[in-house]
Design a protein around this motif. Sequence first.
Motif, PDB file in Angstrom:
ATOM      1  N   GLN A  70       1.387 -51.797 -43.285  1.00  0.00           N
ATOM      2  CA  GLN A  70       0.939 -51.172 -42.051  1.00  0.00           C
ATOM      3  C   GLN A  70      -0.709 -50.863 -42.354  1.00  0.00           C
ATOM      4  N   LEU A  71      -1.498 -51.120 -41.043  1.00  0.00           N
ATOM      5  CA  LEU A  71      -3.056 -51.038 -41.366  1.00  0.00           C
ATOM      6  C   LEU A  71      -3.416 -49.782 -40.374  1.00  0.00           C
ATOM      7  N   GLY A  72      -4.490 -49.289 -40.706  1.00  0.00           N
ATOM      8  CA  GLY A  72      -4.908 -47.991 -39.838  1.00  0.00           C
ATOM      9  C   GLY A  72      -4.942 -48.264 -38.199  1.00  0.00           C
ATOM     10  N   GLY A  73      -5.068 -47.376 -37.591  1.00  0.00           N
ATOM     11  CA  GLY A  73      -5.128 -47.455 -36.251  1.00  0.00           C
ATOM     12  C   GLY A  73      -3.633 -47.045 -35.287  1.00  0.00           C
ATOM     13  N   GLU A  74      -3.865 -47.067 -34.154  1.00  0.00           N
ATOM     14  CA  GLU A  74      -2.608 -47.155 -33.269  1.00  0.00           C
ATOM     15  C   GLU A  74      -3.078 -47.637 -32.035  1.00  0.00           C
ATOM     16  N   ARG A  75      -1.964 -47.865 -31.146  1.00  0.00           N
ATOM     17  CA  ARG A  75      -2.456 -48.530 -29.632  1.00  0.00           C
ATOM     18  C   ARG A  75      -1.210 -47.972 -28.830  1.00  0.00           C
ATOM     19  N   GLU A  76      -1.177 -47.827 -27.669  1.00  0.00           N
ATOM     20  CA  GLU A  76      -0.366 -47.659 -26.710  1.00  0.00           C
ATOM     21  C   GLU A  76      -0.078 -48.997 -25.942  1.00  0.00           C
ATOM     22  N   MET A  77       1.198 -49.648 -26.303  1.00  0.00           N
ATOM     23  CA  MET A  77       1.786 -50.695 -25.885  1.00  0.00           C
ATOM     24  C   MET A  77       2.754 -50.445 -24.690  1.00  0.00           C
ATOM     25  N   CYS A  78       2.757 -51.394 -23.909  1.00  0.00           N
ATOM     26  CA  CYS A  78       3.916 -51.581 -22.844  1.00  0.00           C
ATOM     27  C   CYS A  78       5.014 -52.573 -23.366  1.00  0.00           C
ATOM     28  N   VAL A  79       6.181 -52.238 -23.512  1.00  0.00           N
ATOM     29  CA  VAL A  79       7.167 -53.474 -23.654  1.00  0.00           C
ATOM     30  C   VAL A  79       8.164 -53.438 -22.438  1.00  0.00           C
ATOM     31  N   PHE A  80       8.401 -54.743 -22.035  1.00  0.00           N
ATOM     32  CA  PHE A  80       9.166 -55.183 -21.067  1.00  0.00           C
ATOM     33  C   PHE A  80      10.366 -56.078 -21.766  1.00  0.00           C
ATOM     34  N   THR A  81      11.590 -55.482 -21.597  1.00  0.00           N
ATOM     35  CA  THR A  81      12.845 -56.342 -22.009  1.00  0.00           C
ATOM     36  C   THR A  81      13.584 -56.929 -20.828  1.00  0.00           C
ATOM     37  N   GLY A  82      13.988 -58.213 -20.970  1.00  0.00           N
ATOM     38  CA  GLY A  82      14.497 -58.932 -19.741  1.00  0.00           C
ATOM     39  C   GLY A  82      16.036 -58.840 -20.011  1.00  0.00           C
ATOM     40  N   GLU A  83      16.894 -59.153 -19.058  1.00  0.00           N
ATOM     41  CA  GLU A  83      18.070 -59.058 -19.017  1.00  0.00           C
ATOM     42  C   GLU A  83      18.649 -60.025 -20.122  1.00  0.00           C
ATOM     43  N   ASP A  84      17.768 -61.035 -20.361  1.00  0.00           N
ATOM     44  CA  ASP A  84      18.291 -61.940 -21.323  1.00  0.00           C
ATOM     45  C   ASP A  84      17.989 -61.783 -22.685  1.00  0.00           C
ATOM     46  N   GLY A  85      17.412 -60.500 -23.023  1.00  0.00           N
ATOM     47  CA  GLY A  85      17.105 -59.783 -24.342  1.00  0.00           C
ATOM     48  C   GLY A  85      15.577 -60.365 -24.556  1.00  0.00           C
ATOM     49  N   THR A  86      15.223 -61.016 -24.082  1.00  0.00           N
ATOM     50  CA  THR A  86      13.611 -61.445 -24.253  1.00  0.00           C
ATOM     51  C   THR A  86      12.683 -60.045 -24.052  1.00  0.00           C
ATOM     52  N   LYS A  87      11.478 -60.132 -24.801  1.00  0.00           N
ATOM     53  CA  LYS A  87      10.476 -59.320 -24.549  1.00  0.00           C
ATOM     54  C   LYS A  87       9.015 -59.853 -24.548  1.00  0.00           C
ATOM     55  N   ILE A  88       8.296 -59.014 -23.734  1.00  0.00           N
ATOM     56  CA  ILE A  88       7.019 -59.003 -23.837  1.00  0.00           C
ATOM     57  C   ILE A  88       6.313 -57.669 -23.986  1.00  0.00           C
ATOM     58  N   THR A  89       5.081 -57.843 -24.766  1.00  0.00           N
ATOM     59  CA  THR A  89       4.322 -56.712 -25.106  1.00  0.00           C
ATOM     60  C   THR A  89       2.877 -56.941 -24.318  1.00  0.00           C
ATOM     61  N   ILE A  90       2.366 -55.988 -23.951  1.00  0.00           N
ATOM     62  CA  ILE A  90       1.114 -55.965 -23.726  1.00  0.00           C
ATOM     63  C   ILE A  90       0.472 -54.527 -23.957  1.00  0.00           C
ATOM     64  N   GLY A  91      -0.810 -54.602 -24.101  1.00  0.00           N
ATOM     65  CA  GLY A  91      -1.508 -52.978 -24.050  1.00  0.00           C
ATOM     66  C   GLY A  91      -1.305 -52.334 -22.863  1.00  0.00           C
ATOM     67  N   ALA A  92      -0.953 -51.076 -22.959  1.00  0.00           N
ATOM     68  CA  ALA A  92      -0.611 -50.318 -21.822  1.00  0.00           C
ATOM     69  C   ALA A  92      -1.982 -50.104 -21.004  1.00  0.00           C
ATOM     70  N   ASP A  93      -3.207 -50.096 -21.823  1.00  0.00           N
ATOM     71  CA  ASP A  93      -4.275 -49.975 -21.142  1.00  0.00           C
ATOM     72  C   ASP A  93      -4.728 -51.518 -20.384  1.00  0.00           C
ATOM     73  N   THR A  94      -4.242 -52.423 -21.103  1.00  0.00           N
ATOM     74  CA  THR A  94      -4.590 -53.703 -20.343  1.00  0.00           C
ATOM     75  C   THR A  94      -3.696 -53.764 -19.135  1.00  0.00           C
ATOM     76  N   LEU A  95      -2.629 -53.413 -19.115  1.00  0.00           N
ATOM     77  CA  LEU A  95      -1.892 -53.394 -17.821  1.00  0.00           C
ATOM     78  C   LEU A  95      -2.329 -52.758 -16.581  1.00  0.00           C
ATOM     79  N   ALA A  96      -2.814 -51.419 -17.307  1.00  0.00           N
ATOM     80  CA  ALA A  96      -3.310 -50.222 -16.197  1.00  0.00           C
ATOM     81  C   ALA A  96      -4.654 -50.211 -15.850  1.00  0.00           C
ATOM     82  N   ALA A  97      -5.357 -51.246 -16.422  1.00  0.00           N
ATOM     83  CA  ALA A  97      -6.937 -51.343 -16.231  1.00  0.00           C
ATOM     84  C   ALA A  97      -7.036 -51.399 -14.706  1.00  0.00           C
ATOM     85  N   ASP A  98      -8.460 -50.935 -14.087  1.00  0.00           N
ATOM     86  CA  ASP A  98      -8.640 -50.932 -12.955  1.00  0.00           C
ATOM     87  C   ASP A  98      -9.257 -52.186 -12.426  1.00  0.00           C
ATOM     88  N   LYS A  99      -9.962 -52.769 -13.464  1.00  0.00           N
ATOM     89  CA  LYS A  99     -10.612 -54.210 -13.324  1.00  0.00           C
ATOM     90  C   LYS A  99      -9.786 -55.242 -14.194  1.00  0.00           C
TER      91      LYS A  99
END
Length: 195
Positions: A70-99
Amino acid sequence: MKRSQALAVGVALLLSGSVVAADAADNPAAPAAGHSAKRPSADATWCTEQGGSPQQQVPYYTKTGTQIVQLGGEREMCVFTGEDGTKITIGADTLAADKPTLAALAYIHKPADPGGHPGNPSIGYCESINGTAMYGPKATDGGGWAEKGETDASKVVAACMFGDGSVIDAWGLKYHTGGVIRGADLTKKFRADIP
Protein backbone atom coordinates in the motif's frame (compact mmCIF):
# COMPACT_ATOMS: atom_id res chain seq x y z
CA MET A 1 -11.77 34.00 34.48
CA LYS A 2 -12.42 33.13 38.09
CA ARG A 3 -11.88 29.60 39.29
CA SER A 4 -15.62 29.09 39.97
CA GLN A 5 -16.47 30.27 36.43
CA ALA A 6 -13.84 27.97 34.92
CA LEU A 7 -15.23 25.05 36.92
CA ALA A 8 -18.78 25.87 35.73
CA VAL A 9 -17.61 25.99 32.09
CA GLY A 10 -15.77 22.69 32.52
CA VAL A 11 -18.83 20.99 34.02
CA ALA A 12 -21.02 22.38 31.22
CA LEU A 13 -18.63 21.04 28.58
CA LEU A 14 -18.44 17.69 30.31
CA LEU A 15 -22.22 17.43 30.50
CA SER A 16 -22.69 18.49 26.89
CA GLY A 17 -20.27 15.75 25.85
CA SER A 18 -22.21 13.27 28.00
CA VAL A 19 -25.43 14.28 26.26
CA VAL A 20 -23.86 13.68 22.84
CA ALA A 21 -22.39 10.35 24.01
CA ALA A 22 -25.76 9.31 25.46
CA ASP A 23 -27.48 10.28 22.20
CA ALA A 24 -24.93 8.20 20.28
CA ALA A 25 -25.65 5.21 22.53
CA ASP A 26 -29.40 5.56 21.93
CA ASN A 27 -28.92 6.29 18.22
CA PRO A 28 -25.98 4.42 16.63
CA ALA A 29 -26.22 6.66 13.56
CA ALA A 30 -25.57 9.75 15.69
CA PRO A 31 -22.03 11.16 15.49
CA ALA A 32 -19.67 10.52 18.40
CA ALA A 33 -18.77 13.38 20.75
CA GLY A 34 -16.56 15.88 19.00
CA HIS A 35 -17.24 14.40 15.54
CA SER A 36 -19.65 15.48 12.86
CA ALA A 37 -21.48 13.05 10.61
CA LYS A 38 -19.59 12.62 7.34
CA ARG A 39 -21.75 13.55 4.41
CA PRO A 40 -21.04 12.12 0.99
CA SER A 41 -19.05 14.41 -1.26
CA ALA A 42 -20.68 15.97 -4.31
CA ASP A 43 -18.59 13.60 -6.47
CA ALA A 44 -19.81 10.55 -4.49
CA THR A 45 -23.40 11.77 -4.80
CA TRP A 46 -23.02 12.12 -8.58
CA CYS A 47 -21.49 8.62 -8.71
CA THR A 48 -24.44 7.15 -6.83
CA GLU A 49 -26.98 9.02 -8.97
CA GLN A 50 -25.36 7.47 -12.06
CA GLY A 51 -25.68 3.94 -10.63
CA GLY A 52 -22.15 3.56 -9.31
CA SER A 53 -20.78 2.81 -5.85
CA PRO A 54 -18.40 5.38 -4.38
CA GLN A 55 -15.35 3.90 -2.61
CA GLN A 56 -12.34 5.39 -0.89
CA GLN A 57 -9.39 3.63 -2.50
CA VAL A 58 -5.65 3.75 -2.04
CA PRO A 59 -2.81 3.12 -4.50
CA TYR A 60 -0.85 -0.13 -4.39
CA TYR A 61 2.48 -1.13 -5.88
CA THR A 62 2.73 -4.71 -7.11
CA LYS A 63 6.24 -5.90 -6.27
CA THR A 64 6.24 -9.39 -7.71
CA GLY A 65 2.89 -9.77 -9.39
CA THR A 66 1.33 -11.29 -6.26
CA GLN A 67 2.76 -9.22 -3.41
CA ILE A 68 1.29 -5.73 -3.03
CA VAL A 69 2.41 -2.77 -0.97
CA GLN A 70 0.00 0.00 0.00
CA LEU A 71 1.27 3.45 -0.95
CA GLY A 72 0.36 6.81 0.57
CA GLY A 73 -2.67 8.85 -0.42
CA GLU A 74 -6.23 7.96 -1.23
CA ARG A 75 -8.85 8.83 -3.81
CA GLU A 76 -12.59 8.60 -4.11
CA MET A 77 -13.42 6.22 -6.92
CA CYS A 78 -16.72 5.28 -8.52
CA VAL A 79 -17.19 1.57 -9.26
CA PHE A 80 -19.81 0.31 -11.69
CA THR A 81 -20.68 -3.40 -11.68
CA GLY A 82 -22.56 -4.91 -14.60
CA GLU A 83 -25.12 -7.70 -14.49
CA ASP A 84 -22.44 -9.95 -15.99
CA GLY A 85 -20.14 -9.26 -13.01
CA THR A 86 -17.69 -7.07 -14.93
CA LYS A 87 -16.60 -3.77 -13.40
CA ILE A 88 -15.22 -0.42 -14.41
CA THR A 89 -13.64 2.01 -11.98
CA ILE A 90 -13.28 5.73 -12.57
CA GLY A 91 -12.21 8.61 -10.36
CA ALA A 92 -15.39 10.04 -8.85
CA ASP A 93 -14.01 13.52 -9.56
CA THR A 94 -13.36 12.48 -13.18
CA LEU A 95 -16.97 11.35 -13.61
CA ALA A 96 -18.44 14.41 -11.86
CA ALA A 97 -16.15 17.06 -13.37
CA ASP A 98 -17.94 20.14 -14.72
CA LYS A 99 -15.55 20.32 -17.69
CA PRO A 100 -14.31 17.55 -19.99
CA THR A 101 -11.31 15.56 -18.75
CA LEU A 102 -8.73 13.65 -20.75
CA ALA A 103 -10.04 10.34 -19.34
CA ALA A 104 -13.60 11.23 -20.42
CA LEU A 105 -12.40 12.25 -23.88
CA ALA A 106 -10.48 8.97 -24.23
CA TYR A 107 -13.54 6.96 -23.18
CA ILE A 108 -15.97 8.78 -25.46
CA HIS A 109 -13.74 9.11 -28.54
CA LYS A 110 -12.08 5.68 -28.27
CA PRO A 111 -8.74 6.48 -29.94
CA ALA A 112 -7.55 3.58 -32.09
CA ASP A 113 -5.20 1.11 -30.46
CA PRO A 114 -2.00 0.83 -32.51
CA GLY A 115 -1.40 -2.60 -30.93
CA GLY A 116 1.97 -4.27 -30.50
CA HIS A 117 2.17 -3.66 -26.76
CA PRO A 118 4.46 -6.03 -24.88
CA GLY A 119 3.11 -7.14 -21.51
CA ASN A 120 -0.25 -5.86 -20.31
CA PRO A 121 -2.23 -4.62 -23.36
CA SER A 122 -4.40 -2.28 -21.24
CA ILE A 123 -1.31 -0.47 -19.93
CA GLY A 124 0.17 -0.37 -23.44
CA TYR A 125 -3.03 1.16 -24.79
CA CYS A 126 -3.10 3.69 -21.94
CA GLU A 127 0.47 4.74 -22.76
CA SER A 128 -0.31 5.00 -26.49
CA ILE A 129 -2.92 7.68 -25.71
CA ASN A 130 -0.55 9.60 -23.41
CA GLY A 131 -1.73 8.21 -20.08
CA THR A 132 0.18 6.13 -17.59
CA ALA A 133 -0.60 3.19 -15.37
CA MET A 134 3.03 2.43 -14.49
CA TYR A 135 4.33 2.41 -10.93
CA GLY A 136 8.02 1.77 -11.55
CA PRO A 137 10.83 1.86 -14.10
CA LYS A 138 10.57 -1.77 -15.27
CA ALA A 139 7.88 -3.15 -17.57
CA THR A 140 7.10 -5.74 -14.89
CA ASP A 141 6.40 -3.07 -12.24
CA GLY A 142 2.71 -2.69 -11.68
CA GLY A 143 0.13 -1.23 -9.43
CA GLY A 144 -3.27 0.30 -9.22
CA TRP A 145 -6.10 1.16 -6.87
CA ALA A 146 -8.15 -0.88 -4.40
CA GLU A 147 -9.87 -0.53 -1.06
CA LYS A 148 -7.64 0.09 1.94
CA GLY A 149 -6.26 -3.10 3.50
CA GLU A 150 -6.50 -5.17 0.31
CA THR A 151 -4.10 -8.13 0.22
CA ASP A 152 -5.18 -9.79 -3.05
CA ALA A 153 -3.19 -8.42 -5.99
CA SER A 154 -5.92 -9.55 -8.42
CA LYS A 155 -8.30 -7.00 -6.88
CA VAL A 156 -5.98 -4.06 -7.59
CA VAL A 157 -7.32 -2.16 -10.62
CA ALA A 158 -4.76 -0.76 -13.05
CA ALA A 159 -5.91 2.78 -13.71
CA CYS A 160 -4.94 4.99 -16.62
CA MET A 161 -4.07 8.44 -15.30
CA PHE A 162 -3.74 11.47 -17.54
CA GLY A 163 -1.85 14.75 -17.27
CA ASP A 164 -4.93 16.58 -15.93
CA GLY A 165 -5.20 14.09 -13.03
CA SER A 166 -8.25 12.31 -14.42
CA VAL A 167 -8.23 8.54 -14.00
CA ILE A 168 -10.14 5.57 -15.42
CA ASP A 169 -9.84 1.79 -15.32
CA ALA A 170 -7.22 0.83 -17.93
CA TRP A 171 -8.94 -2.45 -18.88
CA GLY A 172 -12.34 -0.76 -19.04
CA LEU A 173 -10.87 1.83 -21.40
CA LYS A 174 -9.12 -0.79 -23.55
CA TYR A 175 -12.22 -2.98 -23.83
CA HIS A 176 -14.45 0.02 -24.61
CA THR A 177 -12.19 0.90 -27.54
CA GLY A 178 -13.07 -2.50 -28.98
CA GLY A 179 -16.80 -1.98 -28.39
CA VAL A 180 -17.01 -4.06 -25.19
CA ILE A 181 -18.76 -2.51 -22.18
CA ARG A 182 -17.42 -3.52 -18.77
CA GLY A 183 -19.49 -2.63 -15.70
CA ALA A 184 -21.57 0.11 -17.30
CA ASP A 185 -21.52 2.31 -20.36
CA LEU A 186 -20.17 5.61 -19.04
CA THR A 187 -21.01 7.55 -22.21
CA LYS A 188 -24.02 9.36 -20.70
CA LYS A 189 -22.81 9.32 -17.08
CA PHE A 190 -20.25 12.14 -17.27
CA ARG A 191 -21.52 15.39 -15.76
CA ALA A 192 -19.65 17.48 -18.36
CA ASP A 193 -20.74 17.76 -21.95
CA ILE A 194 -18.02 15.87 -23.80
CA PRO A 195 -17.30 17.36 -27.25
